[in-house]
Scaffold this active site. Structure first.
Site, mmCIF file in Angstrom:
data_model
loop_
_atom_site.group_PDB
_atom_site.id
_atom_site.type_symbol
_atom_site.label_atom_id
_atom_site.label_comp_id
_atom_site.label_asym_id
_atom_site.label_seq_id
_atom_site.Cartn_x
_atom_site.Cartn_y
_atom_site.Cartn_z
ATOM 1 N N ALA A 1 -4.527 15.099 3.154
ATOM 2 C CA ALA A 1 -4.526 14.019 4.146
ATOM 3 C C ALA A 1 -3.538 12.932 3.761
ATOM 4 O O ALA A 1 -3.519 12.492 2.611
ATOM 5 C CB ALA A 1 -5.921 13.425 4.265
ATOM 6 N N GLY A 2 -2.737 12.496 4.719
ATOM 7 C CA GLY A 2 -1.836 11.379 4.476
ATOM 8 C C GLY A 2 -0.451 11.610 5.038
ATOM 9 O O GLY A 2 -0.011 12.747 5.177
ATOM 10 N N HIS B 1 1.472 5.164 -2.217
ATOM 11 C CA HIS B 1 0.992 6.138 -3.205
ATOM 12 C C HIS B 1 2.219 6.850 -3.772
ATOM 13 O O HIS B 1 2.774 7.729 -3.107
ATOM 14 C CB HIS B 1 0.067 7.156 -2.549
ATOM 15 N N LEU B 2 2.649 6.453 -4.963
ATOM 16 C CA LEU B 2 3.877 7.053 -5.510
ATOM 17 C C LEU B 2 3.612 8.306 -6.343
ATOM 18 O O LEU B 2 4.543 8.949 -6.817
ATOM 19 C CB LEU B 2 4.700 6.009 -6.270
ATOM 20 N N ARG B 3 2.313 8.659 -6.518
ATOM 21 C CA ARG B 3 1.931 9.975 -7.079
ATOM 22 C C ARG B 3 2.298 10.198 -8.537
ATOM 23 O O ARG B 3 2.278 11.347 -8.990
ATOM 24 C CB ARG B 3 2.545 11.123 -6.251
ATOM 25 N N ASN C 1 -4.748 6.244 -7.138
ATOM 26 C CA ASN C 1 -5.296 7.615 -7.079
ATOM 27 C C ASN C 1 -4.313 8.677 -7.557
ATOM 28 O O ASN C 1 -4.029 9.658 -6.872
ATOM 29 C CB ASN C 1 -5.811 7.934 -5.661
ATOM 30 N N ASP D 1 0.867 2.642 3.879
ATOM 31 C CA ASP D 1 0.024 3.719 3.360
ATOM 32 C C ASP D 1 0.872 4.978 3.153
ATOM 33 O O ASP D 1 0.472 6.080 3.544
ATOM 34 C CB ASP D 1 -1.172 4.007 4.278
ATOM 35 N N HIS E 1 -5.708 -0.269 5.674
ATOM 36 C CA HIS E 1 -5.536 0.565 6.871
ATOM 37 C C HIS E 1 -6.701 0.502 7.888
ATOM 38 O O HIS E 1 -7.368 1.487 8.157
ATOM 39 C CB HIS E 1 -5.225 2.021 6.516
ATOM 40 N N HIS F 1 0.822 -1.210 0.000
ATOM 41 C CA HIS F 1 0.000 0.000 0.000
ATOM 42 C C HIS F 1 0.858 1.263 0.000
ATOM 43 O O HIS F 1 1.204 1.794 1.055
ATOM 44 C CB HIS F 1 -0.918 -0.033 1.232
HETATM 45 C C1 NCD Z 1 -4.086 8.681 0.895
HETATM 46 C C2 NCD Z 1 -3.459 9.588 -0.157
HETATM 47 O O1 NCD Z 1 -3.086 10.712 0.148
HETATM 48 O O2 NCD Z 1 -3.317 9.146 -1.309
HETATM 49 N N1 NCD Z 1 -4.384 9.505 2.028
HETATM 50 C C3 NCD Z 1 -4.594 9.103 3.294
HETATM 51 O O3 NCD Z 1 -4.895 9.962 4.115
HETATM 52 N N2 NCD Z 1 -4.487 7.838 3.659
HETATM 53 C C4 NCD Z 1 -5.295 8.012 0.342
HETATM 54 C C5 NCD Z 1 -5.806 6.834 1.130
HETATM 55 O O4 NCD Z 1 -5.100 5.832 1.335
HETATM 56 O O5 NCD Z 1 -6.965 6.846 1.540
HETATM 57 ZN ZN ZN Z 2 -3.607 4.780 1.010
HETATM 58 ZN ZN ZN Z 3 -7.326 4.713 1.890
#
Ligand code: NCD
Ligand code: ZN
Ligand code: ZN
Length: 409
Positions: A295-296, A54-56, A86, A281, A213, A52
């Site tokens: 968020a994240g 997110h490499l953007r 995403n 995450d 998560h 899990h």
């Molecule tokens: C994640 C993100 O920024 O891509 N953000 C997060 O707060 N966890 C998205 C996600 O995993 O829900």
């Molecule tokens: Zn995530």
């Molecule tokens: Zn998520």
């Protein structure tokens, strides 16, 4: 490549042996003659797998990209990462799936897989793209992959191949909205409602569902009522809490799902036996974006060390870490050559110093995002050397070499 005198778990027992790697694969475990690298007191883990991240990339590469993100992975002890959909554009069509494959192939310096994304109407795209895993967001989070109506959820649950993991972000959109509007109530119930919904729909469609998560003891147990549920935990719900860290981090404490109470954080530790995997995450945002309420949290460079520190505090056993951060992710996502130190497996090895203390500082990190919620933490247990298919890519805790990442999912 020979890794000499490595200390590791083999068949449930700790042994000290040499690991022979030829053409990227482990071909022998025992005693071997010839040049090699001495593991000298370090503990060997199978190269870790983060299911899990997110490499953007594409679209948000000022936050992270396949190059910086996979370097961060290696520095944190991960040799394989599975990327979330995403991005911009989102990985929800055959075209964007192929586009991301081209980018990753060019830039990745660890092995990787790509999760496909579900939308309310991309059923044909899913069928044509034939991904091995798919992510479905039941609640609002970064990006716009929301699938919040039961009809679309049910349709994906019944049409996506039953034994392939369908990853669910379980927060109920309607409940979140209501809580926000009333400025009352605890966001925790949005997760419980979504877990119940997804679990019942999974049961009805007789399918595997992977809860991303999961944040509370109760949510883990609600998920596990259905036997084909798989449950992931993210480090921040185990190591941070609203009371303990919310104030300290201010706007930087925002994450979906939100940090839970200190009592719930403690309780979650009691559910770890039932948990299947750890996902960092890794959700990098720049400081500027955090101030604008993104968020994240980034997580690739701190997750293993946090768990090693917990091991040193007697809170968790090493076999749990190996199982939830390597063996199980490999099994769940069908990465047959990954996740174990054994003959025939890829030569992915993470050597850690279980006793070395270090201070977390984002300045030392590979991630582009430039901050971490664990800034200033002193942790005991550190990644020292990493081998990716037999190549020494991290030495003395620094990325020292880049080899091309291979797509595994
Ligand atoms: C994640 C993100 O920024 O891509 N953000 C997060 O707060 N966890 C998205 C996600 O995993 O829900
Ligand atoms: Zn995530
Ligand atoms: Zn998520």
């Amino acid at each position: 490549m020979i890794i000499k005198n490595a200390k590791f778990y083999l068949g449930g027992k700790v042994v000290i042996k040499d690991i022979l790697i030829e053409k990227g694969k482990i071909t022998g475990i025992g005693k071997f003659k010839g040049e090699g690298i001495d593991a000298n007191g370090l503990f060997a883990l199978p190269g870790l797998i983060d299911p899990h991240v997110h490499l953007r990339d594409p679209g948000l590469t000022y936050k992270e990209d396949f190059h910086s993100g996979t370097r961060a992975a290696l520095a944190g002890g991960f040799t394989t990462v599975l990327d979330m959909p995403n991005t911009t554009p989102p990985t929800t069509t055959v075209k964007s799936f192929k586009q991301k494959q081209v980018i990753a192939k060019k830039k990745a310096v660890c092995d990787y897989g790509l999760h496909f994304g579900a939308t309310k109407n991309n059923f044909n795209e899913v069928k044509k793209a034939k991904p091995n895993s798919m992510k479905l967001c039941m609640g609002k989070t970064t990006g716009n992959l929301l699938v919040d109506d039961v009809y679309s959820i049910l349709k994906h649950f019944s049409s996506f191949p039953k034994e392939k993991p369908l990853i669910v972000h379980a927060e109920d959109a309607e409940t979140l909205e209501a809580i926000e509007k009333m400025k009352k109530g605890r966001a925790e119930i949005a997760e419980k409602i979504a877990v119940e919904k997804a679990r019942l729909l999974a049961e009805q469609t007789d399918r595997v569902v992977y809860f991303a998560h999961t944040t509370t003891f109760e949510a883990v147990h609600l998920a596990k009522i259905w036997k084909k549920s798989l449950v992931e935990v993210a480090p921040h719900y185990l190591f941070l809490s609203r009371e303990k860290d919310g104030k300290r981090l201010g706007k930087f404490s925002k994450v979906y799902p939100p940090l839970r109470s200190e009592a719930e954080r403690r309780e979650l530790w009691g559910a770890l036996y039932f948990v299947d995997s750890v996902g960092s995450d890794h959700a990098p945002h720049t400081s500027q974006d955090k101030k604008k309420s993104s968020a994240g949290f980034p997580g690739l460079e701190t997750t293993l060390a946090l768990f090693l520190n917990a091991y040193n505090e007697g809170k968790i056993e090493l076999p749990w870490i190996i199982n939830r951060m390597a063996e199980n992710p490999a099994k769940i996502f069908g990465l047959n050559s990954k996740g174990r130190i054994g003959k025939g497996y890829d030569g992915d090895i993470t050597l850690v110093d279980l006793k070395e203390g270090w201070k977390v500082s984002a300045d030392d990190f590979e991630s582009k995002c430039g901050w971490t919620p664990y800034e200033g933490f002193t942790l005991k247990g550190r990644v020292k050397k990493v081998f990716l298919r037999g190549n020494l890519v991290v030495d003395d805790s620094k990325v020292v070499k880049e080899v091309k990442g291979k797509r595994v999912l």
